[in-house]
Design a protein around this motif. Sequence first.
Motif, PDB file in Angstrom:
ATOM      1  N   PRO A  85       0.964  -1.211  -0.021  1.00 37.02           N
ATOM      2  CA  PRO A  85      -0.006   0.047   0.044  1.00 37.02           C
ATOM      3  C   PRO A  85       0.730   1.183   0.011  1.00 37.02           C
ATOM      4  N   SER A  86       0.551   2.347  -0.700  1.00 36.72           N
ATOM      5  CA  SER A  86       1.154   3.397  -0.959  1.00 36.72           C
ATOM      6  C   SER A  86       1.081   4.263   0.432  1.00 36.72           C
ATOM      7  N   PRO A  87       2.050   5.454   0.645  1.00 32.24           N
ATOM      8  CA  PRO A  87       1.932   6.158   1.803  1.00 32.24           C
ATOM      9  C   PRO A  87       0.621   6.941   1.787  1.00 32.24           C
ATOM     10  N   ALA A  88       0.018   7.227   0.638  1.00 32.55           N
ATOM     11  CA  ALA A  88      -1.391   7.903   0.561  1.00 32.55           C
ATOM     12  C   ALA A  88      -2.561   6.973   1.106  1.00 32.55           C
ATOM     13  N   SER A  89      -2.380   5.586   0.879  1.00 36.86           N
ATOM     14  CA  SER A  89      -3.438   4.535   1.199  1.00 36.86           C
ATOM     15  C   SER A  89      -3.075   4.302   2.705  1.00 36.86           C
ATOM     16  N   TRP A  90      -1.974   4.360   3.351  1.00 34.80           N
ATOM     17  CA  TRP A  90      -1.689   4.198   4.809  1.00 34.80           C
ATOM     18  C   TRP A  90      -2.155   5.636   5.286  1.00 34.80           C
ATOM     19  N   ALA A  91      -1.929   6.504   4.783  1.00 30.12           N
ATOM     20  CA  ALA A  91      -2.567   7.827   5.509  1.00 30.12           C
ATOM     21  C   ALA A  91      -4.095   7.777   5.690  1.00 30.12           C
ATOM     22  N   ARG A  92      -4.635   7.087   4.822  1.00 32.50           N
ATOM     23  CA  ARG A  92      -6.211   6.944   5.149  1.00 32.50           C
ATOM     24  C   ARG A  92      -6.348   5.938   5.949  1.00 32.50           C
ATOM     25  N   VAL A  93      -5.763   5.052   6.160  1.00 31.49           N
ATOM     26  CA  VAL A  93      -5.836   3.952   7.204  1.00 31.49           C
ATOM     27  C   VAL A  93      -5.538   4.718   8.618  1.00 31.49           C
ATOM     28  N   LEU A  94      -4.475   5.267   8.589  1.00 33.09           N
ATOM     29  CA  LEU A  94      -3.996   5.936   9.796  1.00 33.09           C
ATOM     30  C   LEU A  94      -4.616   7.157  10.467  1.00 33.09           C
ATOM     31  N   ARG A  95      -5.353   7.625   9.310  1.00 26.90           N
ATOM     32  CA  ARG A  95      -5.990   9.009   9.604  1.00 26.90           C
ATOM     33  C   ARG A  95      -4.902   9.987   9.932  1.00 26.90           C
ATOM     34  N   SER A  96      -3.775  10.115   9.013  1.00 25.44           N
ATOM     35  CA  SER A  96      -2.938  10.962   8.976  1.00 25.44           C
ATOM     36  C   SER A  96      -2.627  11.585   7.617  1.00 25.44           C
ATOM     37  N   ASP A  97      -1.731  12.627   7.565  1.00 22.03           N
ATOM     38  CA  ASP A  97      -1.203  13.137   6.288  1.00 22.03           C
ATOM     39  C   ASP A  97      -0.291  12.096   5.968  1.00 22.03           C
TER      40      ASP A  97
END
Length: 285
Positions: A85-97
């Motif tokens: 998963p891309s950093p953008a995908s992880w950002a959605r999961v982790l609720r972060s930038d």
Amino acid sequence: MDGVALSAGAAQRVRDVIEGRVPPVTARDAATVVVLRERPGVPGTMQVYLLRRKASMAFAAGAYVFPGGGVDPRDTDRDIAWAGPSPASWARVLRSDERTARGLVCAAVRETFEESGVLLAGPRPDTVVEDTAVWEDDRLALIDHSLSFAEFLARRGLVLRTDLLRAWAHWITPEAEPRRFDTRFFVAALPPGQRTRDVGGEADQVVWMRPAEALERARRREILLMPPTRRTIEELNGYPGVREVLAVERTIVTVMPEFALAQDGGLRLIIPGEREGTPVLEERA
């Protein structure tokens, strides 16, 4: 849990923060990984890897914890070879930038390697290394910050396997604590062929335990589990094996315990999701 012990100085600081005399410190981004395996020779018997922090440590001394630690600014390096998963995908999961998510995921893998010898990386996006002992000098260089994680991966021709991680939880240290962490919890299976090693550092003992065993030993006061660790192990205890844990689709909810003054003048630790506050045992100066 019968109580949380605080020194006289720490208890006074808690009161100072509650009553507005001292401002809370900013929580530092951190990541921790719950490494799981099936007990060798016994399918369906899940174990969790725990380290006992040295009694001399300033934070969580003597507690059994998962591998993890603070985010290094270099963990956000965009040149890190990345699979999954891309950093953008992880950002959605982790609720972060996106930048914070990149740093958290890299810190999770880096700290796990530093503190257990387990490395979630491989020479290709679909492989994972089997032996990490040959990179002991690199591990030590990561610990003393003379080597960045991006440099290590590039030197060894490795790709970060972010697909081997699953987000599990998000805990923030109470505002009244002098050392605070904004920690994302991940889970991961021990890669085939790899073995954890007693790598020392901040820990003086490592152990594999079934979740039920860890909870029972904590109940008998044989081991110390901090509230986030205990809650995580309680959640894991509801699953029959590693495969089932990794298949869970978690909605990450932020949990931040807080200290409160009790009617009798004492302190209590209030943990969201638990019915009663935990009494604080104030040690004498």
